[in-house]
Scaffold this motif. Structure first.
Motif, PDB file in Angstrom:
ATOM      1  N   ASN A   1       4.930  -0.769  -3.956  1.00  0.00           N
ATOM      2  CA  ASN A   1       3.476  -0.668  -4.133  1.00  0.00           C
ATOM      3  C   ASN A   1       3.129  -0.339  -5.583  1.00  0.00           C
ATOM      4  O   ASN A   1       2.268  -0.982  -6.197  1.00  0.00           O
TER       5      ASN A   1
ATOM      6  N   ILE B   1       5.727  -0.435   7.938  1.00  0.00           N
ATOM      7  CA  ILE B   1       5.368   0.831   7.289  1.00  0.00           C
ATOM      8  C   ILE B   1       6.574   1.778   7.316  1.00  0.00           C
ATOM      9  O   ILE B   1       7.307   1.832   8.299  1.00  0.00           O
TER      10      ILE B   1
ATOM     11  N   GLY C   1       4.554   4.281   2.711  1.00  0.00           N
ATOM     12  CA  GLY C   1       4.362   3.000   2.024  1.00  0.00           C
ATOM     13  C   GLY C   1       4.281   1.908   3.070  1.00  0.00           C
ATOM     14  O   GLY C   1       4.824   2.049   4.181  1.00  0.00           O
TER      15      GLY C   1
ATOM     16  N   SER D   1       6.960   5.880   6.866  1.00  0.00           N
ATOM     17  CA  SER D   1       6.141   7.089   6.691  1.00  0.00           C
ATOM     18  C   SER D   1       6.970   8.306   7.081  1.00  0.00           C
ATOM     19  O   SER D   1       7.586   8.322   8.160  1.00  0.00           O
TER      20      SER D   1
ATOM     21  N   ALA E   1      10.041   5.792   3.479  1.00  0.00           N
ATOM     22  CA  ALA E   1       8.836   5.448   2.700  1.00  0.00           C
ATOM     23  C   ALA E   1       9.161   5.079   1.264  1.00  0.00           C
ATOM     24  O   ALA E   1       8.305   4.554   0.549  1.00  0.00           O
TER      25      ALA E   1
ATOM     26  N   LYS F   1      -3.137   5.177   6.250  1.00  0.00           N
ATOM     27  CA  LYS F   1      -3.763   5.035   4.912  1.00  0.00           C
ATOM     28  C   LYS F   1      -3.007   3.999   4.079  1.00  0.00           C
ATOM     29  O   LYS F   1      -3.614   3.168   3.402  1.00  0.00           O
ATOM     30  N   ALA F   2      -1.679   4.056   4.132  1.00  0.00           N
ATOM     31  CA  ALA F   2      -0.886   3.074   3.381  1.00  0.00           C
ATOM     32  C   ALA F   2      -1.128   1.670   3.935  1.00  0.00           C
ATOM     33  O   ALA F   2      -1.268   0.693   3.184  1.00  0.00           O
TER      34      ALA F   2
ATOM     35  N   LEU G   1       6.863   2.536  -1.149  1.00  0.00           N
ATOM     36  CA  LEU G   1       6.080   3.271  -2.153  1.00  0.00           C
ATOM     37  C   LEU G   1       6.399   2.746  -3.561  1.00  0.00           C
ATOM     38  O   LEU G   1       5.504   2.557  -4.385  1.00  0.00           O
TER      39      LEU G   1
ATOM     40  N   GLN H   1      -4.430   0.155   2.845  1.00  0.00           N
ATOM     41  CA  GLN H   1      -4.335  -0.373   1.466  1.00  0.00           C
ATOM     42  C   GLN H   1      -3.660  -1.744   1.447  1.00  0.00           C
ATOM     43  O   GLN H   1      -4.075  -2.648   0.717  1.00  0.00           O
TER      44      GLN H   1
ATOM     45  N   GLY I   1       0.835  -1.205   0.000  1.00  0.00           N
ATOM     46  CA  GLY I   1       0.000   0.000   0.000  1.00  0.00           C
ATOM     47  C   GLY I   1       0.862   1.245   0.000  1.00  0.00           C
ATOM     48  O   GLY I   1       2.056   1.179   0.304  1.00  0.00           O
ATOM     49  N   GLY I   2       0.249   2.360  -0.360  1.00  0.00           N
ATOM     50  CA  GLY I   2       1.004   3.612  -0.373  1.00  0.00           C
ATOM     51  C   GLY I   2       0.085   4.804  -0.250  1.00  0.00           C
ATOM     52  O   GLY I   2      -1.117   4.718  -0.515  1.00  0.00           O
ATOM     53  N   TYR I   3       0.665   5.906   0.207  1.00  0.00           N
ATOM     54  CA  TYR I   3      -0.076   7.169   0.256  1.00  0.00           C
ATOM     55  C   TYR I   3       0.876   8.310  -0.075  1.00  0.00           C
ATOM     56  O   TYR I   3       1.969   8.397   0.485  1.00  0.00           O
TER      57      TYR I   3
END
Ligand code: ACO
Length: 324
Positions: free
Chosen positions: A292, A143, A168, A145, A285, A63-64, A289, A67, A13-15
């Protein structure tokens, strides 16, 4: 010998923050004495995402993570542990990982943060793998971040153009079957080089600027040597050569460093995942990222052999080899 417990990477996942700042924006809107041409040719960076007030290390991490859970089809209540690699926590404590637990609605398991600057994600992968192989955890969220924009000296053009914000995440799951999983991790640090890339001060240190300082050329020089070492170790530990690697997902600091490592492995450029052009350096991250992105767009597939490598302030550096 294969690991007794395999640690598989089952979710990504990623944001990325909403606001995109181009190199031209830095010159024209931020008033930094720089140019798109200078930044692109030195680093490969064209733009970066910069967090707004409501986009924090914890909120982006959650959020990541969400996901990654959705990708794997796993509910947050099933997760045993959350590890957040960050150099830019929103506060000293509670840890970002514990805040992520709350944001995900987790009331069981445990979480903690890990500080290894840009190598943080590789360090967190290694730590999570060890926790799983100790038999105490079956599902861990790892994670990275960062909101580096909040610790940059925006008057220092030699550093402020290099970084961006984002998060991520991956979900790791223990398995006793198959060949997939983390095959090896190799970690290193050497505090004698602490003064070439650092952020001074911490809570209670009144004189600190708490801004990032870097001797770019020195970092570059160390990166080439130390990343090569970490990659060689990963290959040797698994009886592989560069030709066996299907994908390199490197820490995204500088395109010239990434290209140098790809050349060392004789990997064609279409086997290297590059996001530094659009994300800049998002520190811990950057690897998740990039992973992802390449998993979701179908480049990296189940069974592929993926090499990750990173170097960061400390200096810290390391590699991870993963069969997806
Ligand atoms: N725009 C325009 N000119 C600039 C800028 C800028 N943003 N920044 C510096 N300059 C100028 C300098 O003032 C200097 O001018 P001068 O010759 O008149 O004194 C000139 O450009 C050259 O500066 P250098 O710092 O020597 O530039 P260099 O070619 O070494 O590139 C860079 C700098 C891109 C930082 C490079 O050293 C590098 O990539 N280092 C690797 C470090 C890295 O990737 N760090 C990321 C953090 S590592 C990690 O991920 C933790």
């Amino acid at each position: 010998m294969s690991d007794p417990i395999r640690v598989r990477l089952t979710g990504v996942g990623g944001y990325l923050p909403r606001d995109v700042v181009t190199n031209d924006d830095l010159a024209l809107k931020y008033g930094i004495e720089t140019s798109d041409e200078w930044i692109r040719t030195r680093t490969g960076i064209a733009q970066r995402h910069i967090a707004s007030g409501d986009e924090t290390t914890a909120s982006m991490a959650a959020k990541a993570a969400r996901q990654a859970l959705d990708y794997a089809g796993v509910d947050a209540s099933e997760v045993d542990a959350v590890l957040v690699a960050t150099a830019t926590p929103d506060q000293v404590f509670p840890a970002m990982a514990v805040q992520v637990q709350a944001l995900l609605g987790m009331t069981t398991g445990f979480g903690f943060d890990l500080s290894a600057a840009c190598s943080g994600f590789v360090y967190a992968l290694a730590t999570a793998r060890a926790l799983m192989q100790a038999g105490q955890t079956k599902k861990i969220l790892v994670i990275g971040s960062e909101v580096f924009s909040r610790l940059l000296d925006w008057t220092d053009r030699s550093t402020c153009v290099l970084f961006g914000d984002g998060a991520g995440a991956v979900l790791l799951e223990a398995s006793s079957e198959g060949e997939e999983g983390i095959l090896s991790t190799h970690l290193h640090s050497d505090g004698r080089t602490g003064d070439i890339l650092y952020v001074d001060g911490a809570a209670g240190c009144a004189s600190a600027t708490q801004q990032l300082r870097m001797q770019g050329r020195e970092v570059f020089r160390h990166a080439v040597v130390k990343l090569s070492q970490a990659v060689d170790e990963a290959l040797a530990a698994n009886g592989l050569t560069g030709q066996d690697i299907q994908w390199m997902v490197p820490h995204q600091a500088n395109l010239r460093i990434i290209e140098g490592m790809a050349k060392k492995l004789a990997l064609p450029s279409d086997r290297v995942v590059v996001t530094v052009d659009r994300h800049a350096n998002t520190s811990a991250a950057s690897i998740p990222l990039a992973l992802n992105e390449a998993v979701r767009d179908g480049r990296i597939r189940k069974g592929d052999l993926v090499l990750m490598e990173a170097l960061g302030g400390g200096l810290t550096w390391g590699s991870a080899l993963v069969r997806m």
